[in-house]
Structures are given as structure tokens and as C-alpha cells.
Design a protein around this motif. Structure first.
Motif: not given
Length: 242
Positions: A71-73, A76-79
Motif C-alpha cells: 500500500g501507499f503507507k 512511503l515507509q520503504k522510501f
């Protein structure tokens, strides 16, 4: 690029103003070349303050779940974790320790600073717990110096439980590099690896002023209370390996 953007623009200035961190021993960090940065572990925020106050980038090993959440979260977390220099390892499998050692060795071979927490998990009560020997094995196999990294106050900044970020002063101390080259070729000797680990833990105890507990922190987190014959309340880690 994102690492330095976070440090100098997006996050670092806030931490400097809000928590007023002080640092000692920056001169102990080599200007180039690899080293193991071995720290005590009080809070999830430890890995933010150490890089903030280090002139060089520190790379930590992070659990793979931070990079694989859907998912989107998750993206973002990976980034965020990738951009801040974290490297994913699978800590759930039987080969977790070997995978971590391989990843850390690769980073050291590239001349980087690799951050590790010998306790293996965060302290449950602010005391310093027995170190695991994986860090010693890495130091002996690679021949790189170990720099003790002592954090003080981060458990008040972000204590266990729901996320909090409190206005608490933080002190960070980089200790003098520890050279274990005298044990070259002795990786795998459990007595040498324990002695090397204890020497690092002694330096962390000395720098932080924490009370030392001669059991593994994870045993308390699992609800396994040490018995009288498992803990020696008078023992402190050795000052010199061997």
C-alpha cells in the motif's frame, strides 16, 4: 541525497532545537574507511540521533518488514528507510544471523560505517544488558575497529509504547576506537568472541553510566525471568578482551 536532506533540512534542525543534543568524541570517528558503530539501545530514536551528530553517514540494518509493507503507507515507509541509509534483512528465518553478517560485511567492504546494537533489542528498563557476540564475530572477520556509541536520554524522548516525541535533552558520546586485530584469525572461538563483546559492553557502561545486567534483554521481553544461577548481580563486562 534524501539522507542529507533529512539531516540538514527536514528533520535535523527540529531535533537540534527541540532536544538540544550534545555530542562528545566526534574526533574518534575516522574520516574515511570502515568501522562498526556499536551502541546501547534505549529507544527507536537512537538511530536518528547518532547519524544526526556524526559527520559521516551511518548505515543500520533494518528488519525487512519496513521495506515490504503493501500500500501507499508501505511505499512511503520503504522510501524513508531506504533514503536514510537502512538496509533490509529478514530477521524471521533460521539464517537471519548469517544474512545480517553478510549484509554488514558488504557495507564494511564498501568502506562504510555500520551501526549495530549488541544488546539485540531495546532495553526494557533503561539498564544495559548483556551483548550478543555477532558484533564481535563481524569485527574479528573484517578486522575493522569498533567505536562505542553511547546515547543518554533517548528513552525519555521516545519511550516504549505509542509514538511520542518529548522535549528531552540528549547526549551522545563516541568512544575511542577499539582495535581487536590482535585476535586475527580467531573468529569462531566463542571465548574470544565473548571477551570482545564484553570489552565493548564495558566501554558502553562506562560512557553511559548505565547499570549493567548480565542477562540478555530479549529474555525479559519474552517474559522469561532469569533464575538465580543465570545472573550474577556483581559481574560487570571485562575491560580487556582475553
Amino acid at each position: 541525497m534524501f539522507y542529507w536532506l533529512l539531516k540538514f533540512v527536514l528533520v535535523g534542525p527540529f531535533m537540534h532545537v527541540y532536544n538540544r543534543p550534545e555530542v562528545e568524541g566526534v574526533e574518534n570517528i575516522p574520516t574515511d574507511g570502515p568501522a562498526i558503530m556499536a551502541g546501547n539501545h534505549l529507544s527507536f530514536s537512537d538511530w536518528l540521533f547518532a547519524p544526526l551528530l556524526s559527520p559521516r553517514r551511518i548505515n543500520y540494518l533494518a528488519k525487512a518488514e519496513y521495506f515490504t509493507t503493501p500500500g501507499f503507507k508501505g511505499r512511503l515507509q520503504k522510501f524513508f528507510f531506504s533514503g536514510t541509509g537502512q538496509y533490509p534483512i529478514d530477521r524471521s528465518g533460521a539464517s537471519a544471523a548469517e544474512d545480517a553478517l553478510t549484509a554488514a560485511t558488504k557495507l564494511l567492504d564498501e568502506g562504510r560505517l555500520v551501526g549495530l546494537y549488541p544488546e539485540g533489542t531495546r532495553s526494557p528498563d533503561g539498564r544495559l544488558y548483556k551483548g550478543k557476540t555477532g558484533m564481535a564475530r563481524l569485527a574479528l572477520e573484517t578486522g575493522v575497529p569498533v567505536i562505542p556509541v553511547a546515547v543518554i536520554g533517548t528513552d525519555k524522548v521516545s519511550p516504549p509504547g505509542p509514538f511520542k516525541w518529548r522535549r528531552q535533552k540528549v547526549t551522545l558520546k563516541f568512544g575511542a576506537p577499539l582495535d581487536f586485530s590482535r585476535y586475527e584469525g580467531m573468529s569462531g572461538n566463542r571465548f574470544v568472541e565473548r571477551a570482545v563483546t564484553d570489552e565493548v559492553m564495558y566501554e558502553l557502561m562506562r560512557l553511559t553510566g548505565q547499570e549493567y545486567v548480565d542477562v540478555y534483554a530479549h529474555s525479559l521481553k519474552k517474559g522469561v525471568a532469569p533464575t538465580d544461577n543465570q545472573i550474577d548481580a556483581t559481574r560487570i563486562p571485562e575491560t580487556k578482551a582475553g
